[in-house]
Design a protein around this motif. Structure first.
Motif, short mmCIF file in Angstrom:
data_model
loop_
_atom_site.label_atom_id
_atom_site.label_comp_id
_atom_site.label_asym_id
_atom_site.label_seq_id
_atom_site.Cartn_x
_atom_site.Cartn_y
_atom_site.Cartn_z
N ASP A 94 0.81 -1.10 0.08
CA ASP A 94 0.00 0.02 -0.12
C ASP A 94 1.03 1.20 0.20
N SER A 95 0.44 2.33 -0.77
CA SER A 95 1.32 3.43 -0.87
C SER A 95 0.35 4.46 -1.21
N VAL A 96 0.97 5.78 -1.14
CA VAL A 96 0.51 7.07 -1.80
C VAL A 96 0.90 7.14 -3.14
N ILE A 97 0.15 7.20 -4.07
CA ILE A 97 0.53 7.47 -5.53
C ILE A 97 1.02 8.76 -5.65
N ALA A 98 -0.12 9.65 -5.41
CA ALA A 98 0.34 11.07 -5.97
C ALA A 98 -0.53 12.18 -4.81
N THR A 99 0.15 13.16 -4.58
CA THR A 99 -0.41 14.19 -3.81
C THR A 99 -0.53 15.49 -4.67
N TYR A 100 -1.95 15.82 -4.87
CA TYR A 100 -2.23 16.95 -5.91
C TYR A 100 -2.41 18.35 -4.96
N GLU A 101 -1.78 19.18 -5.51
CA GLU A 101 -1.83 20.50 -4.65
C GLU A 101 -2.23 21.57 -5.59
N GLU A 102 -2.99 21.63 -6.35
CA GLU A 102 -3.48 22.62 -7.26
C GLU A 102 -4.55 23.60 -6.59
N HIS A 103 -5.04 23.10 -5.44
CA HIS A 103 -5.95 23.98 -4.90
C HIS A 103 -5.56 24.78 -3.93
N GLU A 104 -6.10 25.93 -3.53
CA GLU A 104 -5.62 26.81 -2.64
C GLU A 104 -6.73 27.08 -1.52
N ASP A 105 -7.48 26.45 -1.28
CA ASP A 105 -8.53 26.41 -0.10
C ASP A 105 -9.06 24.92 0.12
N SER A 106 -9.77 24.75 0.85
CA SER A 106 -10.34 23.41 1.55
C SER A 106 -11.10 22.71 0.34
N VAL A 107 -10.63 21.40 0.26
CA VAL A 107 -11.15 20.32 -0.80
C VAL A 107 -12.49 19.83 -0.08
N TYR A 108 -13.62 20.19 -0.60
CA TYR A 108 -14.82 19.57 -0.13
C TYR A 108 -15.40 18.36 -0.76
N ALA A 109 -14.58 18.02 -2.07
CA ALA A 109 -15.47 16.96 -2.90
C ALA A 109 -14.39 16.59 -3.67
N VAL A 110 -14.22 15.15 -3.84
CA VAL A 110 -13.54 14.53 -4.78
C VAL A 110 -14.54 13.33 -5.48
N ASP A 111 -14.28 12.83 -6.70
CA ASP A 111 -15.09 11.90 -7.33
C ASP A 111 -14.59 11.43 -8.78
N TRP A 112 -14.84 10.07 -8.83
CA TRP A 112 -14.35 9.70 -10.15
C TRP A 112 -15.08 9.76 -11.43
N SER A 113 -14.69 9.70 -12.48
CA SER A 113 -15.48 9.80 -13.75
C SER A 113 -16.38 8.45 -13.74
N SER A 114 -17.68 8.47 -14.35
CA SER A 114 -18.20 7.30 -14.39
C SER A 114 -18.13 6.71 -15.79
N ALA A 115 -17.40 7.72 -16.73
CA ALA A 115 -17.09 7.27 -17.94
C ALA A 115 -15.61 6.71 -18.29
N ASP A 116 -14.72 7.27 -17.44
CA ASP A 116 -13.35 6.90 -17.61
C ASP A 116 -12.57 6.69 -16.23
N PRO A 117 -12.22 5.16 -16.12
CA PRO A 117 -11.62 5.01 -14.72
C PRO A 117 -10.61 5.67 -14.35
N TRP A 118 -9.85 6.38 -15.13
CA TRP A 118 -8.50 6.82 -14.74
C TRP A 118 -8.58 8.38 -14.51
N LEU A 119 -10.03 8.89 -14.59
CA LEU A 119 -9.99 10.36 -14.62
C LEU A 119 -10.89 10.56 -13.19
N PHE A 120 -10.40 11.78 -12.63
CA PHE A 120 -11.06 12.08 -11.34
C PHE A 120 -11.06 13.87 -11.11
N ALA A 121 -12.14 14.25 -10.57
CA ALA A 121 -12.48 15.64 -10.24
C ALA A 121 -12.10 15.99 -8.68
#
Length: 210
Positions: A160-187
């Motif tokens: 088990d491991s952390v794959i990546a940490t994304y720091e593009e946000h400058e404020d609290s991240v309130y929601a994350v979700d995976w695309s229902s059409a592309d399993p490799w895409l997330f928002a």
């Protein structure tokens, strides 16, 4: 009608995709409760699942008894609802409240979390996934080199491991979700209204598929 214990901090409810969709889990303050809609009864309770408020829940789409939770204690926990005395795994990568946890719909070793520390973390929870030794493929479709690589991978203990940490946000991240059409895409979405779209790193994608 199911009546969950009333608290001022009932934060989350999620349906299990298993058991003919007859079970739901609720987050009530620091506890997690499971309910059977057929009998209108509580089937499990995880008291003090988190040290502070439980913010979100998500069922593993491929392993029927596995549930992920996150909370204000900065932790993400993974539970086997058949034995709730202790979490199966605990992640402590965030430095502030964890608002969201989401399993990938197709590859349940991939787990997203979003936090008030303004970060999105993509983790590889392969040891408790439905594919701990990689994606199952038909041997007839593999070249000799790919078959040898698959055999080598199967001899490696899952890590088990952390794959990546994304720091593009400058404020609290309130929601994350995976695309229902592309399993490799997330928002991910933060308090300041910034929406960020990312992809699972290509190297990991092919590591899972081959």
């Amino acid at each position: 009608m199911l009546q969950a214990p009333h608290t001022p901090w009932s934060c989350s409810v999620t349906w299990s995709p298993h058991h003919n969709c007859s079970q739901v889990a609720t987050a009530n303050d620091t506890a997690i409760r499971g309910w059977d809609t057929r009998t209108m009864s509580q089937i499990y309770c995880i008291e003090s699942a988190h040290g502070q408020l439980v913010r979100d829940l998500d069922f593993n789409p491929n392993k029927q008894y596995y549930l992920a939770s996150c909370g204000d204690d900065c932790k993400v926990k993974f539970w086997d609802t058949r034995n709730v005395a202790e979490p199966v795994k605990t992640l402590e990568e965030h430095s502030h409240w964890v608002w969201n946890v989401r399993y990938n719909h197709s590859h349940d070793q991939l787990v997203l979390t979003g936090s008030s520390d303004s970060r999105v973390i993509l983790s590889n929870m392969v040891s408790i996934s439905s594919e701990p030794f990689g994606h199952l493929v038909d041997d007839d479709d593999l070249s000799d080199q790919e078959e040898r690589r698959l055999e080598e991978k199967s001899q490696e203990p899952p890590q088990d491991s952390v794959i990546a940490t994304y720091e593009e946000h400058e404020d609290s991240v309130y929601a994350v979700d995976w695309s229902s059409a592309d399993p490799w895409l997330f928002a991910s979405l933060s308090y300041d209204g910034r929406l960020v779209i990312n992809r699972v790193p290509r190297a990991l994608k092919y590591h899972i598929l081959l």
